[in-house]
Design a protein around this motif. Structure first.
Motif, PDB file in Angstrom:
ATOM      1  N   ASP A 323       0.805  -1.219   0.000  1.00 16.18           N
ATOM      2  CA  ASP A 323       0.000   0.000   0.000  1.00 16.18           C
ATOM      3  C   ASP A 323       0.837   1.268   0.000  1.00 16.18           C
ATOM      4  OD1 ASP A 323      -2.532  -1.365   0.175  1.00 16.18           O
ATOM      5  OD2 ASP A 323      -1.995  -1.851   2.237  1.00 16.18           O
ATOM      6  N   PHE A 324       2.144   1.157   0.229  1.00 20.34           N
ATOM      7  CA  PHE A 324       2.996   2.337   0.350  1.00 20.34           C
ATOM      8  C   PHE A 324       3.945   2.443  -0.842  1.00 20.34           C
ATOM      9  CE2 PHE A 324       2.720   1.382   5.152  1.00 20.34           C
ATOM     10  CZ  PHE A 324       1.433   1.894   5.187  1.00 20.34           C
ATOM     11  N   LYS A 325       4.001   3.629  -1.428  1.00 19.63           N
ATOM     12  CA  LYS A 325       4.911   3.878  -2.537  1.00 19.63           C
ATOM     13  C   LYS A 325       6.263   4.353  -2.012  1.00 19.63           C
ATOM     14  CE  LYS A 325       1.110   5.110  -5.665  1.00 19.63           C
ATOM     15  NZ  LYS A 325       0.555   6.177  -6.544  1.00 19.63           N
ATOM     16  N   SER A 326       7.221   4.470  -2.925  1.00 23.83           N
ATOM     17  CA  SER A 326       8.583   4.823  -2.518  1.00 23.83           C
ATOM     18  C   SER A 326       8.689   6.253  -1.987  1.00 23.83           C
ATOM     19  CB  SER A 326       9.544   4.643  -3.695  1.00 23.83           C
ATOM     20  OG  SER A 326       9.147   5.447  -4.791  1.00 23.83           O
ATOM     21  N   ASP A 327       7.709   7.105  -2.309  1.00 29.34           N
ATOM     22  CA  ASP A 327       7.746   8.484  -1.812  1.00 29.34           C
ATOM     23  C   ASP A 327       6.879   8.660  -0.568  1.00 29.34           C
ATOM     24  OD1 ASP A 327       5.276   8.136  -2.960  1.00 29.34           O
ATOM     25  OD2 ASP A 327       5.295  10.009  -4.110  1.00 29.34           O
ATOM     26  N   PHE A 328       6.649   7.576   0.166  1.00 23.56           N
ATOM     27  CA  PHE A 328       5.740   7.593   1.313  1.00 23.56           C
ATOM     28  C   PHE A 328       6.163   8.618   2.369  1.00 23.56           C
ATOM     29  CE2 PHE A 328       4.216   5.662   5.386  1.00 23.56           C
ATOM     30  CZ  PHE A 328       2.857   5.717   5.119  1.00 23.56           C
ATOM     31  N   LEU A 329       7.471   8.804   2.563  1.00 26.94           N
ATOM     32  CA  LEU A 329       7.955   9.697   3.612  1.00 26.94           C
ATOM     33  C   LEU A 329       8.222  11.127   3.126  1.00 26.94           C
ATOM     34  CD1 LEU A 329      10.420   7.431   5.631  1.00 26.94           C
ATOM     35  CD2 LEU A 329       8.041   7.984   6.123  1.00 26.94           C
ATOM     36  N   ARG A 330       8.068  11.384   1.846  1.00 27.36           N
ATOM     37  CA  ARG A 330       8.371  12.711   1.313  1.00 27.36           C
ATOM     38  C   ARG A 330       7.510  13.813   1.938  1.00 27.36           C
ATOM     39  NH1 ARG A 330      11.527  14.310  -2.963  1.00 27.36           N
ATOM     40  NH2 ARG A 330      11.809  12.135  -3.618  1.00 27.36           N
ATOM     41  N   PRO A 331       6.214  13.581   2.211  1.00 26.17           N
ATOM     42  CA  PRO A 331       5.424  14.645   2.860  1.00 26.17           C
ATOM     43  C   PRO A 331       5.968  15.059   4.227  1.00 26.17           C
ATOM     44  CG  PRO A 331       3.962  12.998   1.905  1.00 26.17           C
ATOM     45  CD  PRO A 331       5.352  12.442   1.814  1.00 26.17           C
ATOM     46  N   LEU A 332       6.788  14.201   4.847  1.00 31.50           N
ATOM     47  CA  LEU A 332       7.386  14.530   6.143  1.00 31.50           C
ATOM     48  C   LEU A 332       8.753  15.182   5.990  1.00 31.50           C
ATOM     49  CD1 LEU A 332       6.524  11.339   8.245  1.00 31.50           C
ATOM     50  CD2 LEU A 332       5.157  13.389   7.873  1.00 31.50           C
ATOM     51  N   GLY A 333       9.158  15.480   4.759  1.00 30.39           N
ATOM     52  CA  GLY A 333      10.438  16.123   4.529  1.00 30.39           C
ATOM     53  C   GLY A 333      11.597  15.165   4.338  1.00 30.39           C
ATOM     54  N   PHE A 334      11.333  13.861   4.250  1.00 32.26           N
ATOM     55  CA  PHE A 334      12.385  12.865   4.056  1.00 32.26           C
ATOM     56  C   PHE A 334      12.575  12.604   2.559  1.00 32.26           C
ATOM     57  CE2 PHE A 334      11.334  12.139   8.438  1.00 32.26           C
ATOM     58  CZ  PHE A 334      12.512  11.705   9.020  1.00 32.26           C
ATOM     59  N   ILE A 335      13.826  12.556   2.125  1.00 32.19           N
ATOM     60  CA  ILE A 335      14.132  12.320   0.723  1.00 32.19           C
ATOM     61  C   ILE A 335      15.155  11.187   0.613  1.00 32.19           C
ATOM     62  CG2 ILE A 335      13.590  14.660  -0.025  1.00 32.19           C
ATOM     63  CD1 ILE A 335      16.508  15.363   0.092  1.00 32.19           C
ATOM     64  N   PRO A 336      15.249  10.528  -0.564  1.00 35.48           N
ATOM     65  CA  PRO A 336      16.169   9.384  -0.704  1.00 35.48           C
ATOM     66  C   PRO A 336      17.626   9.827  -0.783  1.00 35.48           C
ATOM     67  CG  PRO A 336      15.030   9.818  -2.768  1.00 35.48           C
ATOM     68  CD  PRO A 336      14.382  10.689  -1.743  1.00 35.48           C
ATOM     69  N   PHE A 337      18.496   8.868  -0.619  1.00 36.94           N
ATOM     70  CA  PHE A 337      19.940   9.090  -0.565  1.00 36.94           C
ATOM     71  C   PHE A 337      20.456   9.844  -1.799  1.00 36.94           C
ATOM     72  CE2 PHE A 337      24.246   7.630  -1.564  1.00 36.94           C
ATOM     73  CZ  PHE A 337      24.913   7.882  -0.367  1.00 36.94           C
ATOM     74  N   ASP A 338      19.953   9.489  -2.989  1.00 40.52           N
ATOM     75  CA  ASP A 338      20.474  10.053  -4.239  1.00 40.52           C
ATOM     76  C   ASP A 338      20.230  11.551  -4.375  1.00 40.52           C
ATOM     77  OD1 ASP A 338      21.293   7.533  -4.911  1.00 40.52           O
ATOM     78  OD2 ASP A 338      19.576   7.092  -6.205  1.00 40.52           O
ATOM     79  N   GLU A 339      19.302  12.103  -3.621  1.00 41.74           N
ATOM     80  CA  GLU A 339      18.977  13.523  -3.752  1.00 41.74           C
ATOM     81  C   GLU A 339      19.817  14.415  -2.838  1.00 41.74           C
ATOM     82  OE1 GLU A 339      14.832  14.504  -3.746  1.00 41.74           O
ATOM     83  OE2 GLU A 339      14.270  12.626  -4.744  1.00 41.74           O
ATOM     84  N   PHE A 340      20.699  13.816  -2.047  1.00 43.05           N
ATOM     85  CA  PHE A 340      21.593  14.603  -1.194  1.00 43.05           C
ATOM     86  C   PHE A 340      22.905  14.870  -1.926  1.00 43.05           C
ATOM     87  CE2 PHE A 340      18.900  12.520   2.038  1.00 43.05           C
ATOM     88  CZ  PHE A 340      18.484  13.652   2.740  1.00 43.05           C
ATOM     89  N   ASN A 341      23.596  15.927  -1.484  1.00 46.13           N
ATOM     90  CA  ASN A 341      24.905  16.200  -2.064  1.00 46.13           C
ATOM     91  C   ASN A 341      25.963  15.297  -1.425  1.00 46.13           C
ATOM     92  OD1 ASN A 341      25.875  17.391   0.379  1.00 46.13           O
ATOM     93  ND2 ASN A 341      24.958  19.352  -0.191  1.00 46.13           N
ATOM     94  N   PHE A 342      27.201  15.459  -1.859  1.00 48.77           N
ATOM     95  CA  PHE A 342      28.276  14.546  -1.441  1.00 48.77           C
ATOM     96  C   PHE A 342      28.461  14.535   0.073  1.00 48.77           C
ATOM     97  CE2 PHE A 342      32.799  14.025  -0.345  1.00 48.77           C
ATOM     98  CZ  PHE A 342      32.997  12.721  -0.782  1.00 48.77           C
ATOM     99  N   PHE A 343      28.543  15.717   0.685  1.00 48.57           N
ATOM    100  CA  PHE A 343      28.788  15.786   2.131  1.00 48.57           C
ATOM    101  C   PHE A 343      27.604  15.251   2.929  1.00 48.57           C
ATOM    102  CE2 PHE A 343      31.430  19.140   0.230  1.00 48.57           C
ATOM    103  CZ  PHE A 343      32.680  18.748   0.697  1.00 48.57           C
TER     104      PHE A 343
END
Length: 505
Positions: A323-343
């Motif tokens: 029932d949960f998609k991969s963007d389930f936590l995005r409304p809470l401000g959580f994003i996947p690893f690939d969207e962060f910068n190097f540091f």
């Protein structure tokens, strides 16, 4: 009789009409829930409850013993309801079952009318309880303390009420008062007769006792919300010329659209003290969080050593489910690893590797949430005087985004938290409805960890100045407490090494 094409069409149309009427009846029936449930209906609702917990509850997946305990408690519940059970008492049983999950986000709503409650307002005072009226004054001035209800010691009632309170709310005065006031629910749980009256035993805490027989109440008394009014009046009577600004925010989303509120807070950030009341704040906007990070940052230490920046505030996982998609936590401000910068990815990887977690098959991938400090690192936007202070009034109903504000503000030396401990409700919720009783239930479907790799969900944030959120206090007295707390914290801060200053929240 021979059937031709017209007759076949007519029969088919009649069957279609009957099916449509039956579907309409079932649809209407589904929203007209019963006030009394049969044993089979109870059994069906409990099967749905257990199935939903098993598939979607993050806290049940975290500790399988919690679900096992609920399953073990279901059988005697069905046995006790051998004939039928009123839906409101079934609602109470559901709350007791779900308390086992230790889930701070659990929310249970019944469509039925609430049951009778105590006709007084209870207030803890040391090891005793006061019995107050709707004006927050003792119902008997000479005997203010309540000792017995229906002839049983208050301690017995407290023990019974604890079954309905989840562990994250054990310290909440509000939760204790609420459940201790649920007279009919506790009477039934303790095997006492249900009556239209209640006998209260009152004492002066010495050698004088009286009994009062009062009619039960249909709705709980709400003490007057004169906390702030009392404070402001006290301050005005004292003739203060530097009156702090008080702002009550019930909707965090209001910050985005209320230009007057934004202007008021920006102006208030330049004066000595601002009080923001977040006891009932809801909404998902993080604008207020970033406002606090920008205007009330920690002061730089005297030796000006370079601090290691903290880019992330937390990591999270959601319960693996169809029932949960991969963007389930995005409304809470959580994003996947690939969207962060190097540091940010370095910090993300380091923390995720420190988390001791052996149930990866039950949860999805890790997600991260940026710290409000990360944005501040790239700007010198703050023009707030270093002498300005902020007070935040919090409580167990300060949840999700409000919880993040309290959690982050705890690390700021110029912010003082006032009120009751929050519940630690930081997760994304999943909701469903039991088919026969119509009881609506929400469960937490994700877990949150701090940047040390420790479980943050259900932990909650302790206030710097503990204060029951319905308490009426003196404003000038609160200002003195804030000033004293700030001085103590500043003394600790000036002796703290800068490399540990921002190490946690």
């Amino acid at each position: 009789m021979r059937f031709g094409f017209p007759q076949i069409v007519n029969v088919f149309g009649l069957c279609l009409l009957i099916s449509t009427l039956q579907l309409a009846r079932l649809t209407l029936y589904s929203v007209d829930y019963k006030t009394r449930l049969t044993q089979s209906e109870i059994h069906q609702d409990l099967d749905v409850l257990i199935n939903e917990i098993e598939l979607h509850s993050a806290f049940a997946a975290l500790d399988e013993h919690r679900l096992a305990k609920i399953q073990a408690d279901v059988e005697p519940l069905i046995y006790r309801a051998s004939n039928s059970l009123e839906s409101q008492y079934f609602y109470a049983e559901i709350i007791k079952l779900l308390a086992t999950l230790e889930d701070p986000g659990v929310n249970v709503t019944s469509p039925s009318e609430p049951l009778s409650v105590l006709p007084v307002v209870l207030k803890p005072l040391a090891d005793c309880w006061l019995a107050l009226d709707e004006n927050a004054t003792p119902i008997d001035a000479n005997h203010p303390f309540i000792t017995h209800i229906d002839g049983l010691p208050l301690s017995r009632w407290e023990q019974a009420s604890q079954k309905f309170i989840s562990k994250p709310l054990n310290e909440s005065v509000s939760a204790r008062v609420h459940w201790l006031s649920q007279l009919d629910i506790l009477r039934r749980d303790m095997g006492l007769p249900l009556k239209d009256q209640v006998t209260l035993s009152l004492s002066d805490n010495q050698d004088s006792n009286i009994q009062l027989i009062l009619p039960v109440a249909k709705h709980p008394f709400r003490p007057p919300r004169n906390l702030i009014a009392s404070m402001v009046n006290s301050l005005s009577d004292a003739g203060s010329t530097n009156q702090p600004l008080y702002v009550s925010i019930d909707s965090l989303s209001r910050y985005d659209s209320d230009s007057e509120l934004v202007t008021s807070l920006e102006k208030a950030s330049r004066q000595a003290l601002t009080i923001i009341d977040l006891r009932n704040a809801v909404g998902d906007s993080d604008k207020l969080l970033h406002f606090i990070a920008r205007h009330y940052p920690n002061l730089k230490s005297s030796n000006h050593q370079i601090q290691a920046p903290q880019y992330l505030i937390a990591l999270g996982q959601y319960r693996r489910s169809l029932d949960f998609k991969s963007d389930f936590l995005r409304p809470l401000g959580f994003i996947p690893f690939d969207e962060f910068n190097f540091f940010e990815q370095l910090e993300f990887s380091h923390t995720s590797q420190t988390i001791d977690f052996n149930k990866t098959d039950r949860f999805g991938l890790w997600y991260g949430r940026r710290s409000p400090r990360a944005k501040k690192l790239n700007t010198d936007e703050s023009a707030t005087p270093v002498s300005s202070r902020l007070g935040l009034i919090i409580g167990p109903e300060c949840r999700r985004e409000c919880e993040w504000i309290a959690y982050f503000a705890k690390s700021l030396s110029r912010v003082t938290l006032i009120g009751e401990k929050t519940s630690g409700d930081l997760g994304r919720l999943y909701g469903f409805t039991l088919p026969n009783s119509g009881i609506k239930i929400e469960l937490t479907a994700s877990l949150t960890y701090d940047m040390r790799g420790k479980l943050l969900s259900s932990l909650g944030t302790q206030p710097d100045i503990p204060l029951p959120i319905t308490e009426v206090i003196n404003w000038q007295g609160l200002l003195s407490l804030i000033e004293s707390e700030q001085q103590d914290r500043q003394t600790v801060y000036t002796h703290k090494s800068p490399d540990t200053e921002d190490s946690g929240y």
